[in-house]
Structures are given as structure tokens and as C-alpha cells.
Design an enzyme around this catalytic site. Structure first.
Site, short mmCIF file in Angstrom:
data_model
loop_
_atom_site.label_atom_id
_atom_site.label_comp_id
_atom_site.label_asym_id
_atom_site.label_seq_id
_atom_site.Cartn_x
_atom_site.Cartn_y
_atom_site.Cartn_z
N HIS A 11 53.39 -36.88 9.36
CA HIS A 11 52.85 -36.55 10.68
C HIS A 11 51.33 -36.57 10.75
O HIS A 11 50.76 -36.26 11.80
CB HIS A 11 53.34 -35.17 11.13
CG HIS A 11 54.82 -35.12 11.38
ND1 HIS A 11 55.70 -34.47 10.54
CD2 HIS A 11 55.58 -35.68 12.36
CE1 HIS A 11 56.93 -34.60 10.99
NE2 HIS A 11 56.89 -35.34 12.09
N ASP A 113 66.95 -37.43 -29.50
CA ASP A 113 68.14 -38.24 -29.74
C ASP A 113 67.79 -39.57 -30.39
O ASP A 113 67.78 -40.63 -29.76
CB ASP A 113 68.90 -38.48 -28.44
CG ASP A 113 70.31 -39.01 -28.69
OD1 ASP A 113 70.58 -39.46 -29.83
OD2 ASP A 113 71.14 -38.97 -27.76
N HIS A 116 71.25 -42.24 -31.08
CA HIS A 116 71.86 -43.27 -30.23
C HIS A 116 71.20 -44.63 -30.34
O HIS A 116 71.76 -45.64 -29.91
CB HIS A 116 71.80 -42.81 -28.76
CG HIS A 116 70.46 -43.03 -28.11
ND1 HIS A 116 69.34 -42.33 -28.46
CD2 HIS A 116 70.07 -43.91 -27.13
CE1 HIS A 116 68.32 -42.74 -27.72
NE2 HIS A 116 68.73 -43.70 -26.92
N HIS A 121 71.30 -49.14 -28.09
CA HIS A 121 70.28 -50.14 -27.76
C HIS A 121 70.38 -51.41 -28.60
O HIS A 121 69.39 -52.16 -28.71
CB HIS A 121 68.89 -49.52 -27.93
CG HIS A 121 68.58 -48.41 -26.99
ND1 HIS A 121 68.77 -48.51 -25.63
CD2 HIS A 121 68.09 -47.15 -27.21
CE1 HIS A 121 68.41 -47.38 -25.05
NE2 HIS A 121 68.00 -46.55 -25.99
N ASP A 260 69.81 -46.51 -21.22
CA ASP A 260 69.77 -45.06 -21.10
C ASP A 260 70.21 -44.59 -19.72
O ASP A 260 70.90 -43.57 -19.59
CB ASP A 260 68.37 -44.54 -21.41
CG ASP A 260 68.04 -44.59 -22.89
OD1 ASP A 260 68.98 -44.53 -23.70
OD2 ASP A 260 66.85 -44.69 -23.24
#
Length: 329
Positions: A11, A113, A116, A121, A260
Site C-alpha cells: 500500500h 546428516d 545421506h 546424492h 534434498d
């Protein structure tokens, strides 16, 4: 940059850089000249502080000071943002996107982590956008929780995690002695590459050089604000190579980022299911094998694959959820 005023895109209300309301469109005809602008200034934060170019604020006057909140995490921030004289600078602009996931999943992923990476990956690894450490499933290195819910993943001191561009690898080789002298003896023990400052500020210095804030938008949605950074003293061509490598790896459409985002989305979905609410998560990897180290304050796991950080960040989150005030934490 800097600005003398800030205007709302919705505004057009305009505020000075001191937070005062300076101008309101249609103030005379829409508000009949009856709006007391002095009553509608921006709400000031209770505490404002900075560390190595990072600016932090809180509306809570009872929160601890920034340095107390950081504790031993401060040195690990130095490893990302104060490796060379002049610190770091943002390369390019902010990138923003929304993921259908709970914010705690990316926060704990960056917190600790490493488990993983070689599995989730693998396709991204085969593109060549990552260093050899991602191909090697070795557990060498460490994960650490220096306190207050902050967490770090570190490689061994001799390992290099930079994007595998020849110029970038050569740059890292050239500045290594300077970095070690600046950061001190602790660099002979660990090379921090990923981390989360509790609760939702994460950083990565590996296949990408990025830091980001995970903004919760409800239990099932997170807005990501991400920046690419580089040593301010680095040559311009190194900064540009880091920018491109970071976008390819951890930009909104980056190879690692897409892996991810899908993981976080699916974990959120399964967590909402009847069985997901009924069955506890299993976060006991390495439990009982944590240790302490005279040169690495906090809880330390002497291998890169360990859930010390996950337990630390979720225990800290639970403390906050159960506490009525800072005095209870």
C-alpha cells in the site's frame, strides 16, 4: 547497500531508516487527515547485534546476548565467514523458494546428516559437481554439537571440500596457510564444511558456498532464503566460479538441492500419516560413543556419520517447546 526510507510494496506506506512512519498515500482524503502517524511506526526489535558481518535481532528483551547464544559456535562461524582478511561478501542476489516441508528437516540435515550424502546424492555426485569426499563413503571426520543446539559437520583437516574446479582448488591451496594462521590450532583437527546455528540458520562450504535461513510458514511449508558467498579477498574469477558452482549444486534447481527437497517433502508427508504419528523416529546412530575433546568444546563424534547433531538439535527444540521463558531453558 543503504536507503533513506523503505516503502511497503502493498500500500505504499513509507518509513524512514529509523522506523518512523514518514508518508501514507491518500492520508488526507482516505483518512480525512485524522491518522496519527506517530502511533504507527515500525516496532523496534528488543536486541540487535552482529557477528562477522551477520546481523541478528530479536523482539525478546529477555533473550541472552548474541555472544552468549553463540557460545562455542562462534569459532565455527569464523571458519565460514572470517577465513581471510575482510571476511566474506554475498555474490549475486538472494534466491527464494518454497518447499512443502517442515523447517526442522532441512535444519537438521545441514546440522549433521552426512549419512545421506553418498546414497541420496549419488546421481548428483556422478555429474562431477562435487569433490571426491562425496564419492568416498568413508566416515572419517567428525560431527559436533558445540552447545545450545548448534551443530557442525567437519572433514578431516587435510580434506578439501571445495567445488572440483581447478581454479577453485588451486585458490584453496594458496590460501590454506593464511586460513590456518587466522583460525588457529583447531584447524589442524577439523575442517568444518556444513552446519546449523540453532534453530534455522544453515551454512555450507563444500560443493557450494551458501548460507540460508529456513523460514517456517506453518508445519508443512518452509520458505528458503539462500545466498552465495565468497571470501571478499578472493579474485573476481574465483567468486564467479563459486557462484556458478553453487547455483548448479544448491540453487533452487540445483542437483543436490532437488534431491534434498524431495527428501524433505516425502519425510513431511510420511510424518503426517497415521503410522508416522504412531511410530517413533530412530535417532540412535552412534549413541553411547560420543566423547569430548579438549580442543573441540561440546559433544563430539569422532566419525562424520553419527546422529549426535540430530539428537542435539531436537533436544534443544524440545527444551524451547516446553519452556515458558528463557529462565526455563
Amino acid at each position: 547497500g543503504n536507503a533513506a526510507s523503505f516503502s511497503c510494496a502493498y500500500h505504499g506506506w513509507t518509513y524512514g531508516n529509523d522506523g518512523r512512519l514518514m508518508a501514507v498515500p491518500n492520508e488526507r482524503d482516505a483518512y480525512y487527515g485524522e491518522l496519527d502517524q506517530s502511533q504507527w511506526n515500525l516496532v523496534p526489535v528488543a536486541q540487535l547485534d552482529s557477528y562477522k558481518g551477520l546481523i541478528f535481532a530479536t523482539f525478546d528483551p529477555d533473550a541472552p546476548s548474541l555472544l552468549d547464544y553463540l557460545g562455542e559456535m562462534a569459532w565455527y562461524l569464523d571458519c565460514f565467514f572470517d577465513r581471510r582478511q575482510g571476511g566474506v561478501e554475498v555474490v549475486g542476489g538472494v534466491q527464494k523458494w518454497t518447499i512443502p516441508a517442515n523447517w526442522k528437516l532441512p535444519a537438521e540435515n545441514f546440522a549433521g546428516d552426512a549419512y545421506h550424502t553418498a546414497w541420496s546424492h549419488l546421481s548428483a555426485i556422478r555429474t562431477g559437481f562435487a569433490g571426491d569426499f562425496r564419492v568416498n563413503a568413508s566416515t572419517q571426520g567428525a560431527v559436533l554439537s558445540p552447545g545450545n543446539g548448534h551443530c557442525i559437520i567437519a572433514l578431516g583437516p587435510e580434506d578439501v571440500a571445495a567445488p572440483p574446479e581447478p581454479d577453485i582448488l588451486e585458490y584453496e591451496k594458496q590460501v590454506r596457510a593464511e586460513v590456518q594462521q587466522r583460525l588457529g590450532e583447531r584447524t589442524s583437527r577439523v575442517n568444518p564444511i556444513v552446519g546449523t546455528m540453532f534453530p534455522n540458520f544453515s551454512m555450507l562450504r563444500a560443493a557450494s558456498y551458501t548460507f540460508r535461513v529456513w523460514h517456517p510458514k506453518g508445519p508443512e511449508k518452509t520458505e528458503v532464503w539462500a545466498w552465495v558467498f565468497a571470501d571478499k579477498a578472493a579474485p573476481d574469477h574465483i567468486k564467479q566460479q563459486l557462484r556458478l558452482a553453487s547455483i548448479r549444486g544448491f540453487g533452487p534447481s540445483g542437483t543436490f538441492e532437488q534431491d534434498d527437497m524431495d527428501n524433505f517433502n516425502q519425510c513431511t508427508r510420511s510424518g503426517l500419516s497415521p503410522m508416522g504419528r504412531r511410530v517413533p523416529a530412530y535417532l540412535t546412530m552412534g549413541m553411547g560413543h560420543e566423547t569430548t575433546h579438549y580442543a573441540l568444546p561440546g559433544t563430539v563424534a569422532g566419525r562424520r556419520v553419527n546422529e549426535v547433531p540430530q539428537r542435539a538439535i531436537y533436544n534443544r527444540w524440545q527444551e524451547f517447546m516446553n519452556a515458558k521463558s528463557w529462565a526455563d531453558i
